[in-house]
Design a protein around this motif. Structure first.
Motif, mmCIF file in Angstrom:
data_model
loop_
_atom_site.group_PDB
_atom_site.id
_atom_site.type_symbol
_atom_site.label_atom_id
_atom_site.label_comp_id
_atom_site.label_asym_id
_atom_site.label_seq_id
_atom_site.Cartn_x
_atom_site.Cartn_y
_atom_site.Cartn_z
ATOM 1 N N VAL A 54 39.984 -2.782 -13.358
ATOM 2 C CA VAL A 54 39.680 -3.944 -14.194
ATOM 3 C C VAL A 54 38.609 -4.757 -13.480
ATOM 4 N N VAL A 55 37.527 -5.080 -14.187
ATOM 5 C CA VAL A 55 36.407 -5.815 -13.596
ATOM 6 C C VAL A 55 36.163 -7.086 -14.405
ATOM 7 N N THR A 56 36.007 -8.216 -13.686
ATOM 8 C CA THR A 56 35.619 -9.448 -14.368
ATOM 9 C C THR A 56 34.316 -9.973 -13.792
ATOM 10 N N GLU A 57 33.636 -10.781 -14.612
ATOM 11 C CA GLU A 57 32.429 -11.492 -14.185
ATOM 12 C C GLU A 57 32.564 -12.943 -14.612
ATOM 13 N N GLN A 58 32.385 -13.843 -13.661
ATOM 14 C CA GLN A 58 32.472 -15.270 -13.931
ATOM 15 C C GLN A 58 31.159 -15.750 -14.541
ATOM 16 N N TYR A 59 31.220 -16.244 -15.766
ATOM 17 C CA TYR A 59 30.057 -16.797 -16.468
ATOM 18 C C TYR A 59 28.789 -15.976 -16.183
ATOM 19 N N PRO A 60 28.778 -14.703 -16.629
ATOM 20 C CA PRO A 60 27.659 -13.818 -16.286
ATOM 21 C C PRO A 60 26.298 -14.316 -16.762
ATOM 22 N N LYS A 61 26.278 -15.129 -17.828
ATOM 23 C CA LYS A 61 25.007 -15.664 -18.311
ATOM 24 C C LYS A 61 24.307 -16.482 -17.227
ATOM 25 N N GLY A 62 25.093 -17.201 -16.437
ATOM 26 C CA GLY A 62 24.522 -18.020 -15.381
ATOM 27 C C GLY A 62 24.564 -17.387 -14.008
ATOM 28 N N LEU A 63 25.586 -16.557 -13.758
ATOM 29 C CA LEU A 63 25.790 -16.017 -12.408
ATOM 30 C C LEU A 63 25.379 -14.553 -12.269
ATOM 31 N N GLY A 64 24.900 -13.985 -13.353
ATOM 32 C CA GLY A 64 24.394 -12.623 -13.286
ATOM 33 C C GLY A 64 25.490 -11.573 -13.375
ATOM 34 N N PRO A 65 25.082 -10.306 -13.356
ATOM 35 C CA PRO A 65 26.028 -9.193 -13.480
ATOM 36 C C PRO A 65 26.675 -8.854 -12.140
ATOM 37 N N THR A 66 27.626 -7.949 -12.199
ATOM 38 C CA THR A 66 28.200 -7.361 -10.981
ATOM 39 C C THR A 66 27.057 -6.730 -10.184
ATOM 40 N N VAL A 67 27.112 -6.858 -8.859
ATOM 41 C CA VAL A 67 26.040 -6.345 -8.010
ATOM 42 C C VAL A 67 25.826 -4.858 -8.228
ATOM 43 N N SER A 68 24.590 -4.429 -8.048
ATOM 44 C CA SER A 68 24.230 -3.029 -8.320
ATOM 45 C C SER A 68 24.914 -2.053 -7.362
ATOM 46 N N GLU A 69 25.327 -2.524 -6.183
ATOM 47 C CA GLU A 69 26.006 -1.635 -5.242
ATOM 48 C C GLU A 69 27.350 -1.134 -5.785
ATOM 49 N N LEU A 70 27.932 -1.868 -6.716
ATOM 50 C CA LEU A 70 29.203 -1.475 -7.325
ATOM 51 C C LEU A 70 28.931 -0.881 -8.702
ATOM 52 N N ASP A 71 29.097 0.402 -8.837
ATOM 53 C CA ASP A 71 28.859 1.047 -10.130
ATOM 54 C C ASP A 71 30.104 0.908 -11.001
ATOM 55 N N VAL A 72 30.091 -0.109 -11.843
ATOM 56 C CA VAL A 72 31.235 -0.353 -12.730
ATOM 57 C C VAL A 72 30.941 0.104 -14.159
ATOM 58 N N SER A 73 29.901 0.930 -14.309
ATOM 59 C CA SER A 73 29.455 1.332 -15.646
ATOM 60 C C SER A 73 30.518 2.101 -16.431
ATOM 61 N N GLN A 74 31.434 2.758 -15.748
ATOM 62 C CA GLN A 74 32.461 3.514 -16.474
ATOM 63 C C GLN A 74 33.717 2.697 -16.757
ATOM 64 N N HIS A 75 33.678 1.406 -16.409
ATOM 65 C CA HIS A 75 34.840 0.541 -16.608
ATOM 66 C C HIS A 75 34.477 -0.630 -17.516
ATOM 67 N N LYS A 76 35.473 -1.107 -18.245
ATOM 68 C CA LYS A 76 35.261 -2.284 -19.095
ATOM 69 C C LYS A 76 35.110 -3.504 -18.190
#
Length: 196
Positions: A54-76
């Motif tokens: 399970v992956v969350t992002e805090q206010y991604p509009k302002g704080l950006g996406p999960t860092v590229s070092e973590l490949d979370v593309s296969q997870h919601k």
């Protein structure tokens, strides 16, 4: 005799939670590269062991996406504004994870989103295992006292290597060799022991 909570974990009823490991936090979080490195070890192990993530992002509009070092593309990935990861969408999602009993938690910030997620999960009778070498804050004081607070509340504090070994349980396990490659090199120092 009263039962004792030992914090033993079983792969078949566990999930990995990655909390708000986003680009805009990079300049301000203590030991950020090391925390990301360890979280990536945990994510790779979870993927290898086919564990729910399970992956969350805090206010991604302002704080950006999960860092590229973590490949979370296969997870919601769940966007949120609450500090706790247990927003209604995540609660609905984890209800679909069969027999979920234990949550393994990595992310930032320790005294905010990690602590509030931990307390919410404990309140709902999940066991929580906080990966201390994969959690950090802007302030080391906040980080260390949050660990104390979560432990007092009933969370189990552990390290990434200890958790990966607990999940595989046996060197004869079919996936142990694959997971072992994530623990061959020691986890990077994340400042938990202070000055040496």
């Amino acid at each position: 005799m009263a039962s004792r909570r030992l914090g033993k974990i079983a792969l078949e009823n566990s999930a990995l939670f990655l909390c708000d490991m986003q680009e805009k936090f990079r300049p301000t979080i203590q030991y950020f590269p090391q925390i990301i490195n360890v979280a990536n070890r945990m994510l790779n192990a979870a993927n290898t062991l086919e564990m729910p993530v399970v992956v969350t992002e805090q206010y991604p509009k302002g704080l950006g996406p999960t860092v590229s070092e973590l490949d979370v593309s296969q997870h919601k990935v769940f966007p949120k504004t609450c500090f706790s990861m247990l927003i209604p969408e995540v609660e609905e999602h984890i209800k679909k994870i069969r027999d979920l009993k234990s949550v393994i938690l990595c992310g930032i910030e320790t005294q905010a989103c990690i602590q509030q997620t931990t307390l919410d999960l404990l309140e709902r009778n999940y066991e929580v295992h906080v990966i201390v070498d994969a959690c950090s804050s802007r302030s080391m004081v906040d980080r260390m006292f949050a660990f104390d607070r979560m432990k007092d509340a009933g969370a189990f504090l552990t390290t990434s290597e200890s958790m990966m070994l607990a999940l595989t349980k046996d060197a004869a396990s079919p996936k142990f060799k694959q997971v072992q490659k994530f623990i061959r090199d020691s986890a990077p120092d994340s400042g938990l022991l202070g000055e040496k």
